[in-house]
Design an enzyme around this catalytic site. Structure first.
Site, mmCIF file in Angstrom:
data_model
loop_
_atom_site.group_PDB
_atom_site.id
_atom_site.type_symbol
_atom_site.label_atom_id
_atom_site.label_comp_id
_atom_site.label_asym_id
_atom_site.label_seq_id
_atom_site.Cartn_x
_atom_site.Cartn_y
_atom_site.Cartn_z
ATOM 1 N N HIS B 128 35.720 16.229 32.961
ATOM 2 C CA HIS B 128 36.870 14.589 32.522
ATOM 3 C C HIS B 128 38.274 15.026 32.650
ATOM 4 C CE1 HIS B 128 37.474 11.581 29.769
ATOM 5 N NE2 HIS B 128 36.773 10.796 30.500
ATOM 6 N N ASP B 206 33.271 21.036 25.559
ATOM 7 C CA ASP B 206 33.566 19.552 25.374
ATOM 8 C C ASP B 206 32.879 18.944 24.732
ATOM 9 O OD1 ASP B 206 33.723 17.244 25.260
ATOM 10 O OD2 ASP B 206 35.244 16.800 27.725
ATOM 11 N N GLN B 209 29.748 14.486 25.433
ATOM 12 C CA GLN B 209 28.177 13.279 26.037
ATOM 13 C C GLN B 209 27.471 14.674 25.309
ATOM 14 O OE1 GLN B 209 28.258 11.160 27.379
ATOM 15 N NE2 GLN B 209 30.001 10.472 28.400
ATOM 16 N N LYS B 232 30.819 7.540 20.849
ATOM 17 C CA LYS B 232 29.511 8.134 21.753
ATOM 18 C C LYS B 232 28.274 8.446 21.160
ATOM 19 C CE LYS B 232 32.886 9.287 25.490
ATOM 20 N NZ LYS B 232 33.144 8.410 26.401
ATOM 21 N N CYS B 370 36.899 9.297 35.299
ATOM 22 C CA CYS B 370 38.294 10.047 34.551
ATOM 23 C C CYS B 370 37.784 11.669 35.073
ATOM 24 C CB CYS B 370 38.055 10.091 33.409
ATOM 25 S SG CYS B 370 38.462 8.340 32.534
HETATM 26 C C1 PLP Z 1 32.655 14.742 29.266
HETATM 27 C C2 PLP Z 1 33.749 14.007 27.899
HETATM 28 N N1 PLP Z 1 35.100 14.518 27.896
HETATM 29 C C3 PLP Z 1 35.766 13.810 27.034
HETATM 30 C C4 PLP Z 1 35.583 12.245 26.928
HETATM 31 C C5 PLP Z 1 36.860 11.669 26.194
HETATM 32 O O1 PLP Z 1 36.680 10.971 25.478
HETATM 33 P P1 PLP Z 1 37.538 10.014 24.661
HETATM 34 O O2 PLP Z 1 38.154 9.040 25.229
HETATM 35 O O3 PLP Z 1 36.901 9.298 23.490
HETATM 36 O O4 PLP Z 1 38.273 11.504 23.975
HETATM 37 C C6 PLP Z 1 34.316 11.682 27.609
HETATM 38 C C7 PLP Z 1 34.318 10.089 27.436
HETATM 39 O O5 PLP Z 1 35.304 9.651 28.147
HETATM 40 C C8 PLP Z 1 33.389 12.142 28.697
HETATM 41 O O6 PLP Z 1 32.628 12.567 28.442
#
Ligand code: PLP
Lengths: 150, 412
Positions: B128, B206, B209, B232, B370
């Site tokens: 991401h 990370d 998910q 999430k 993203c």
């Molecule tokens: C794999 C992953 N990493 C990071 C994020 C970022 O999460 P957040 O926007 O809550 O910081 C997301 C979600 O958008 C994600 O799916």
């Protein structure tokens, strides 16, 4: 199931989105600019050529994106042909208002073909798809560079 | 619910989520966008509203009854998060706003404070943006290198390439997703961590998910850092968690300065609070912490065995139904995968697909999710993505599949 989306996805929009008439890079041009919509990843580049009197004599574009953005770019090319930069900006202002509200205040004749996109206002997340090529065009008229529809 | 039987009573679960009774354009809501942000169970809503109605003050600083009770409720969220990840020590749980902030914290504190210019950060080709950009910023400001382990055509991490990128010993930190938000792929975290440690690198997972779908045990994984985001996991926005091994957190400099994170302040110098407070400057997300605790307890009450079994059957069903639709291409065919299915349709762009699905009450995401570099790896600008939650039903997947057939006919 999708009868009600025919207002936006009408035959012309689908046809222009799929087989745009003006999706081509101009070999000779006076201005160009790229536009991107960082929210959804749509990209467009617009090339403009001016005639001797300073009006737009030719416009071409290249786009990676949805049917709405491509159809909008294709109709835009026709709408701005022969227009001055000033007229084009006025047209964009009117188009943007129409895309956002569905209404077309003091609609110039040049707006007529663009009315096909008027119902995009019922799809708020898609308004930027329709305006993206215009942002790129205006950026080109203003000397090039990049634009976004954010 | 019987803990031993990995099944869940889907109707009971759905009844816990008030929003699921909503209709969209006169159609029942089919919410297939949980990977972007999940819906909230009644327990979370009640916990947050209840705190505001009966028990709220600032935390960690009042000597009065309300502040003490609120502090207890907020700190209980730390215990819940520690339990969720099986952290050995509640001080290893740092509250942040979201995963993005957790990763930025590691980049700014561990990155600038511990990594040396010339050392490398290794990410994967399926990150991401929030696990790409902070490392680019660190590279540009601090002189670290950025390496990217490639992804195979099936959408899995190329382990051989990963190991090669570690081989010269320059990698100080591996920052890698535990589950891709685009492909659904789980990375083999345990193996990646073993390899990284063998080459002297620390590992940040990370888990944005993964933690939603699978039990995570940071001690069994031997993860050095683990990030996730509350919204999430059926919790509120504005709260996330960074787990870090205590000795690492203690060695790291603070990132943001202010109240809450100090031990003492004078104009000459300030001293830092103990971990995790050293990393928690300013008034925290109190209500969100309370909501997160309720979300974690909710997930625990359903149980990861039941969640994982339910989602595995949803994915099997979705892959079977969607693969059978002519013109649908599923992006990513990893063996080990979670509840996310990205796809393209031959006759229409992902945005147009999403707009039409929405007309039938179906919420999916369309775009680059993203993860632009990953999209480009597969030669795409965008996909549509259906993602599943604890409350997703087989019937909803059928609605998606049936509607996709009609979308394709529409664009014939
Ligand atoms: C794999 C992953 N990493 C990071 C994020 C970022 O999460 P957040 O926007 O809550 O910081 C997301 C979600 O958008 C994600 O799916």
């Amino acid at each position: 199931m999708f009868d009600d989306v025919r207002d936006l996805y009408n035959a012309t929009i689908i046809d222009r989105g799929r087989r745009p008439h003006h999706m081509r890079r101009l070999d000779q041009f006076d201005a160009t600019a790229k536009g991107d919509n960082p929210m959804c990843g749509d990209r467009v580049q617009v090339w403009v050529k001016y005639g001797p009197d300073g009006t737009i004599s030719d416009t071409g574009f290249d786009a990676r994106g949805c049917e709405i953005s491509k159809a909008s770019a294709d109709l835009m090319v026709e709408a701005v042909a022969g227009q001055t930069a000033e007229d084009t900006k006025r047209l964009f202002a009117a188009f943007r208002t129409m895309a956002q509200t569905g209404a077309c205040p003091d609609c110039a004749a040049a707006m007529e073909p663009l009315r096909l996109l008027a119902s995009v206002h019922e799809y708020p997340s898609r308004v930027k798809c329709a305006t993206l090529p215009w942002h790129a065009l205006i950026a080109a008229l203003d000397g090039g560079g990049r634009a976004t529809s954010e | 619910m019987n803990d031993m039987a990995p099944t869940l009573d889907i109707q009971r679960i759905r009844a816990d989520f008030p929003i699921l009774t909503q209709t969209v354009r006169g159609k029942p809501l089919v919410f297939l966008d949980s990977a972007a942000s999940a819906q909230k169970p009644r327990a979370v809503i009640d916990a947050m509203v209840g705190a505001m109605e009966t028990q709220y003050a600032n935390v960690h600083r009042g000597l009065h009854w309300m502040s003490e009770r609120t502090t207890d409720a907020y700190e209980a969220a730390r215990d819940a998060a520690a339990r969720l990840l099986n952290a050995g020590d509640r001080h290893e749980i740092v509250f942040v706003r979201n995963s993005t902030e957790a990763i930025n914290l590691v980049a700014n504190s561990y990155g600038r404070g511990i990594l040396k210019p010339g050392q490398a950060v290794l990410i994967s080709g399926m990150e991401h943006h929030s696990n790409i950009v902070p490392w680019q910023m660190l590279r540009d400001s601090h002189g670290t290198l950025l390496r990217v382990a490639p992804v195979t055509d099936a959408g899995e991490l190329d382990i051989e390439a990963y190991e090669k990128l570690l081989a010269d010993g320059r990698v100080g930190l591996v920052a890698i997703t535990h589950m891709s938000n685009v492909l659904g792929t789980y990375t083999p975290a345990e193996r990646l961590i073993k390899l990284a440690h063998a080459h002297g690198a620390k590992v940040l997972l990370d888990g944005s998910q993964a933690v939603v779908h699978r039990r995570v045990d940071v001690q069994a994984l031997d993860a050095d850092f683990y990030a996730f985001t509350g919204h999430k996991l059926y919790g509120p926005t504005g709260i996330g968690v960074l787990y870090g091994k205590r000795e690492l957190l203690e060695a790291m400099p603070p990132w943001m300065g202010g109240g809450e994170m100090i031990s003492s302040v004078s104009y000459e110098r300030s001293t830092w609070a103990e971990v995790p407070h050293k990393f928690e400057a300013g008034t925290p997300a109190i209500l969100e912490g309370i909501g997160l605790r309720a979300a974690i307890e909710y997930v625990e009450s359903v149980g990861y065995d039941a969640i994982a079994a339910h989602e595995a059957s949803l994915i099997d069903h979705a892959l079977a139904r969607m693969s059978a639709i002519p013109g649908v291409t599923i992006i990513g065919r990893a063996q080990d995968r979670g509840g996310v299915v990205s796809f393209t349709l031959d006759r229409a762009h992902a945005h147009d697909v999403a707009t039409l699905l929405d007309r039938n009450g179906i919420a999916v995401r369309a775009g680059h999710h993203c993860a632009e570099p990953l999209m480009h790896r597969f030669g795409l600008e965008s996909t549509a993505r259906a993602s599943f939650g604890i409350y997703t039903t087989h019937a909803e997947i059928d609605t998606l599949a049936d509607t996709l057939v009609k979308v394709r006919e529409f664009f014939a």
